[in-house]
Every structure is written in C-alpha cells, then in structure tokens.
Motif scaffolding. Structure first.
Motif, PDB file in Angstrom:
ATOM      1  N   LEU A 116      39.764  33.223  43.446  1.00  0.00           N
ATOM      2  CA  LEU A 116      38.974  34.267  42.945  1.00  0.00           C
ATOM      3  C   LEU A 116      38.732  35.219  44.358  1.00  0.00           C
ATOM      4  O   LEU A 116      38.441  34.838  45.643  1.00  0.00           O
ATOM      5  CB  LEU A 116      37.485  34.157  42.929  1.00  0.00           C
ATOM      6  CG  LEU A 116      36.329  35.117  42.625  1.00  0.00           C
ATOM      7  CD1 LEU A 116      36.420  36.147  41.400  1.00  0.00           C
ATOM      8  CD2 LEU A 116      35.034  34.781  42.592  1.00  0.00           C
ATOM      9  N   SER A 117      39.018  36.542  44.313  1.00  0.00           N
ATOM     10  CA  SER A 117      38.922  37.530  45.403  1.00  0.00           C
ATOM     11  C   SER A 117      37.869  38.478  44.926  1.00  0.00           C
ATOM     12  O   SER A 117      37.735  39.037  43.731  1.00  0.00           O
ATOM     13  CB  SER A 117      40.420  38.422  45.356  1.00  0.00           C
ATOM     14  OG  SER A 117      39.968  39.293  46.340  1.00  0.00           O
ATOM     15  N   TRP A 118      36.820  38.517  45.783  1.00  0.00           N
ATOM     16  CA  TRP A 118      35.475  39.187  45.247  1.00  0.00           C
ATOM     17  C   TRP A 118      35.287  40.371  46.308  1.00  0.00           C
ATOM     18  O   TRP A 118      35.005  39.766  47.277  1.00  0.00           O
ATOM     19  CB  TRP A 118      34.586  38.375  45.219  1.00  0.00           C
ATOM     20  CG  TRP A 118      33.168  38.563  44.693  1.00  0.00           C
ATOM     21  CD1 TRP A 118      31.912  39.036  45.414  1.00  0.00           C
ATOM     22  CD2 TRP A 118      32.526  39.093  43.296  1.00  0.00           C
ATOM     23  NE1 TRP A 118      31.045  39.464  44.840  1.00  0.00           N
ATOM     24  CE2 TRP A 118      31.635  39.426  43.586  1.00  0.00           C
ATOM     25  CE3 TRP A 118      33.233  38.979  42.005  1.00  0.00           C
ATOM     26  CZ2 TRP A 118      30.367  39.712  42.210  1.00  0.00           C
ATOM     27  CZ3 TRP A 118      32.494  39.012  41.249  1.00  0.00           C
ATOM     28  CH2 TRP A 118      31.173  39.724  41.097  1.00  0.00           C
ATOM     29  N   ARG A 136      28.925  36.611  40.753  1.00  0.00           N
ATOM     30  CA  ARG A 136      30.055  35.959  41.536  1.00  0.00           C
ATOM     31  C   ARG A 136      30.250  34.536  41.025  1.00  0.00           C
ATOM     32  O   ARG A 136      31.371  34.126  40.851  1.00  0.00           O
ATOM     33  CB  ARG A 136      30.014  36.196  43.119  1.00  0.00           C
ATOM     34  CG  ARG A 136      30.804  35.410  43.874  1.00  0.00           C
ATOM     35  CD  ARG A 136      30.784  35.426  45.042  1.00  0.00           C
ATOM     36  NE  ARG A 136      31.954  34.991  45.742  1.00  0.00           N
ATOM     37  CZ  ARG A 136      32.521  33.826  45.919  1.00  0.00           C
ATOM     38  NH1 ARG A 136      31.808  32.761  45.323  1.00  0.00           N
ATOM     39  NH2 ARG A 136      33.562  33.531  46.616  1.00  0.00           N
ATOM     40  N   GLU A 137      29.104  33.829  41.006  1.00  0.00           N
ATOM     41  CA  GLU A 137      29.184  32.326  40.735  1.00  0.00           C
ATOM     42  C   GLU A 137      30.015  32.249  39.396  1.00  0.00           C
ATOM     43  O   GLU A 137      30.527  31.282  39.207  1.00  0.00           O
ATOM     44  CB  GLU A 137      27.767  31.619  40.792  1.00  0.00           C
ATOM     45  CG  GLU A 137      27.274  31.637  42.219  1.00  0.00           C
ATOM     46  CD  GLU A 137      28.294  30.827  43.301  1.00  0.00           C
ATOM     47  OE1 GLU A 137      28.770  29.899  43.008  1.00  0.00           O
ATOM     48  OE2 GLU A 137      28.399  31.336  44.404  1.00  0.00           O
ATOM     49  N   PHE A 138      29.527  33.062  38.404  1.00  0.00           N
ATOM     50  CA  PHE A 138      30.046  32.864  37.151  1.00  0.00           C
ATOM     51  C   PHE A 138      31.515  33.164  37.051  1.00  0.00           C
ATOM     52  O   PHE A 138      32.250  32.322  36.560  1.00  0.00           O
ATOM     53  CB  PHE A 138      29.463  34.084  36.103  1.00  0.00           C
ATOM     54  CG  PHE A 138      30.045  34.047  34.742  1.00  0.00           C
ATOM     55  CD1 PHE A 138      29.922  32.961  33.899  1.00  0.00           C
ATOM     56  CD2 PHE A 138      30.936  35.158  34.582  1.00  0.00           C
ATOM     57  CE1 PHE A 138      30.356  33.196  32.675  1.00  0.00           C
ATOM     58  CE2 PHE A 138      31.545  35.224  33.449  1.00  0.00           C
ATOM     59  CZ  PHE A 138      31.264  34.581  32.318  1.00  0.00           C
ATOM     60  N   PHE A 139      31.855  34.414  37.750  1.00  0.00           N
ATOM     61  CA  PHE A 139      33.517  34.440  37.668  1.00  0.00           C
ATOM     62  C   PHE A 139      34.348  33.645  38.603  1.00  0.00           C
ATOM     63  O   PHE A 139      35.299  33.136  38.321  1.00  0.00           O
ATOM     64  CB  PHE A 139      33.781  36.114  38.176  1.00  0.00           C
ATOM     65  CG  PHE A 139      33.604  37.158  37.134  1.00  0.00           C
ATOM     66  CD1 PHE A 139      34.131  37.039  36.062  1.00  0.00           C
ATOM     67  CD2 PHE A 139      32.153  38.002  37.362  1.00  0.00           C
ATOM     68  CE1 PHE A 139      33.675  37.932  35.003  1.00  0.00           C
ATOM     69  CE2 PHE A 139      31.929  38.845  36.579  1.00  0.00           C
ATOM     70  CZ  PHE A 139      32.493  38.662  35.327  1.00  0.00           C
ATOM     71  N   TYR A 140      33.661  32.967  39.546  1.00  0.00           N
ATOM     72  CA  TYR A 140      34.140  31.806  40.387  1.00  0.00           C
ATOM     73  C   TYR A 140      34.363  30.992  39.339  1.00  0.00           C
ATOM     74  O   TYR A 140      35.501  30.111  39.158  1.00  0.00           O
ATOM     75  CB  TYR A 140      33.386  31.460  41.376  1.00  0.00           C
ATOM     76  CG  TYR A 140      34.019  30.343  42.145  1.00  0.00           C
ATOM     77  CD1 TYR A 140      34.870  30.422  43.337  1.00  0.00           C
ATOM     78  CD2 TYR A 140      33.575  29.182  42.016  1.00  0.00           C
ATOM     79  CE1 TYR A 140      35.474  29.434  43.965  1.00  0.00           C
ATOM     80  CE2 TYR A 140      34.187  27.950  42.660  1.00  0.00           C
ATOM     81  CZ  TYR A 140      35.042  28.341  43.765  1.00  0.00           C
ATOM     82  OH  TYR A 140      35.717  27.115  44.454  1.00  0.00           O
ATOM     83  N   ALA A 141      33.390  30.373  38.596  1.00  0.00           N
ATOM     84  CA  ALA A 141      33.426  29.161  37.655  1.00  0.00           C
ATOM     85  C   ALA A 141      34.624  29.273  36.530  1.00  0.00           C
ATOM     86  O   ALA A 141      35.382  28.441  36.355  1.00  0.00           O
ATOM     87  CB  ALA A 141      32.162  28.669  37.189  1.00  0.00           C
ATOM     88  N   VAL A 142      34.570  30.689  36.359  1.00  0.00           N
ATOM     89  CA  VAL A 142      35.724  30.889  35.030  1.00  0.00           C
ATOM     90  C   VAL A 142      36.982  30.729  35.637  1.00  0.00           C
ATOM     91  O   VAL A 142      37.795  30.131  35.031  1.00  0.00           O
ATOM     92  CB  VAL A 142      35.143  32.216  34.512  1.00  0.00           C
ATOM     93  CG1 VAL A 142      36.459  32.634  33.602  1.00  0.00           C
ATOM     94  CG2 VAL A 142      33.969  32.362  33.592  1.00  0.00           C
ATOM     95  N   SER A 143      37.114  31.197  36.911  1.00  0.00           N
ATOM     96  CA  SER A 143      38.557  31.520  37.485  1.00  0.00           C
ATOM     97  C   SER A 143      39.110  30.122  37.774  1.00  0.00           C
ATOM     98  O   SER A 143      40.197  29.835  37.603  1.00  0.00           O
ATOM     99  CB  SER A 143      38.360  32.522  38.678  1.00  0.00           C
ATOM    100  OG  SER A 143      37.743  31.902  39.803  1.00  0.00           O
ATOM    101  N   TYR A 144      38.240  29.349  38.140  1.00  0.00           N
ATOM    102  CA  TYR A 144      38.673  27.647  38.614  1.00  0.00           C
ATOM    103  C   TYR A 144      38.854  26.916  37.262  1.00  0.00           C
ATOM    104  O   TYR A 144      39.823  25.939  37.289  1.00  0.00           O
ATOM    105  CB  TYR A 144      37.877  27.300  39.739  1.00  0.00           C
ATOM    106  CG  TYR A 144      38.200  27.571  41.037  1.00  0.00           C
ATOM    107  CD1 TYR A 144      38.884  26.918  41.854  1.00  0.00           C
ATOM    108  CD2 TYR A 144      37.952  28.899  41.494  1.00  0.00           C
ATOM    109  CE1 TYR A 144      39.470  27.287  43.133  1.00  0.00           C
ATOM    110  CE2 TYR A 144      38.495  29.611  42.642  1.00  0.00           C
ATOM    111  CZ  TYR A 144      39.321  28.537  43.632  1.00  0.00           C
ATOM    112  OH  TYR A 144      39.524  28.811  44.981  1.00  0.00           O
TER     113      TYR A 144
END
Length: 195
Positions: A116-118, A136-144
């Motif tokens: 994730l690049s944020w 941000r935490e949501f998108f981090y979790a989705v990406s990983y």
C-alpha cells in the motif's frame, strides 16, 4: 464460471459474513454498524459494478477499528478468491476521480504481492460515525489480504467526506478495470507465468 466468493471470519472482536460477485450489477446489502462505512462500501459496490452482501457484528462499544479493519481483511480475501487464477485479466487498473473540489488517484496491480502506498491527510478526525484514520487501515487490510499493489493519492484535498468517497469510488473503478477480462490475454499477464 462465476467469479464470486463467500468468506466468513469470526474472532473475539468481530463476526463477519461477506459475499462478493465480481461480475455483478452494483447490488449491495451492507450492515456493518458504522453508517458512514456502509455508505462507502455501497459506493464501492455501485461504481465497480460488483455485488456485495456484508454483515458485521463488531465491538463498536470499544471503537470502529476492528469492524473496519477486519471487514477490509475479509473483502481482500474475497477479491483474491473470486479472481481465481487471474487468467485473462488485465491485471492493472487506475482511475483519477473527481468529487467536487477533491481529486483522487488510485492505481491497482493484482500481482500477488501486497503493498500500500498512501498519500492522504484528512482535515477532520471523524467523518460521520467513522474515524477518518480507519480509511487507511481499511485499504491496507484489503491490499494485503488480496495480495495487490494499491496506490492511493489525494491530488487535491478538501472536504473529508468528499475525499473518502472519491477514494472508495476510484478504488472500485480501478479494481473493476484490473479484473476485466481481455480476450487477447490467453494466460496470465506476467513474464513469470503466474500471479
């Protein structure tokens, strides 16, 4: 063959049931207990033309952290499972999306490598009943969980609601593009032969 997945995840903090259909119509049936998060997931579903059913029972008496993050984990797993072997898909997708005064860029690579690049800062701590830092935490979790490169950049900031909504919608458009099938791609789009 239908590209869909059902995922269930139960912990002491959250109980989640989710069904995702990649080749859908934009139908959503979402109840997370966090109203603004429901609104964002609905926008993701409609603008990606996915079908998404979600039921979350989380420890909202603590805060919204576990509910939002764990939903991201489950959605990421569902995306990875529904995408299958990724044969024939475009793999990459991107979208620059305006939302009134806000402009957001999202780029996706379904490469199997999580990253994730944020580049975003919200002007408010909360948006409705959701902590803005949880986006941000949501998108981090989705990406990983999905095993994708995900780049999210706010090009022009503004109202927090508009920023978040542009993020979820641009992610939907980029993901839909990356998952779309191109008949010219007969295997996976990789020199390695696998994604």
């Amino acid at each position: 063959m239908a590209r869909e997945a059902s995922v269930e995840r139960n912990t002491k903090e959250t109980e989640i049931k989710l069904k995702l259909v990649l080749d859908g119509t934009g139908y959503s049936d979402i109840e997370t207990g966090v109203g603004f998060f429901d609104h964002m997931l609905d926008g993701f579903t409609r603008h990606g033309l996915f079908d998404l059913c979600v039921r979350v029972h989380g420890d909202l008496n603590v805060d919204d952290h576990h509910t939002v993050e764990d939903t991201g984990i489950v959605l990421g797993n569902a995306i990875r499972m529904a995408a299958g072997d990724k044969k024939g898909i475009r793999r990459y997708g991107s979208c620059i999306l305006p939302m009134d005064e806000v402009l957001v860029l999202c780029a996706v690579d379904l490469c199997g490598r999580p990253y994730l690049s944020w580049d975003a800062e919200f002007p408010t701590e909360k948006i409705g009943d959701m902590s803005s830092e949880m986006i941000r935490e949501f998108f981090y979790a989705v990406s990983y969980s999905a095993g994708m490169n995900l780049h999210m950049k706010v090009l022009t900031a503004g109202n927090s609601h508009h920023m978040a909504e542009a993020m979820f919608k641009s992610f939907a458009k980029a993901l839909d593009q990356a998952l779309s099938v191109d008949e010219r791609i007969t295997d996976v789009l990789s020199t390695k032969g696998s994604l």
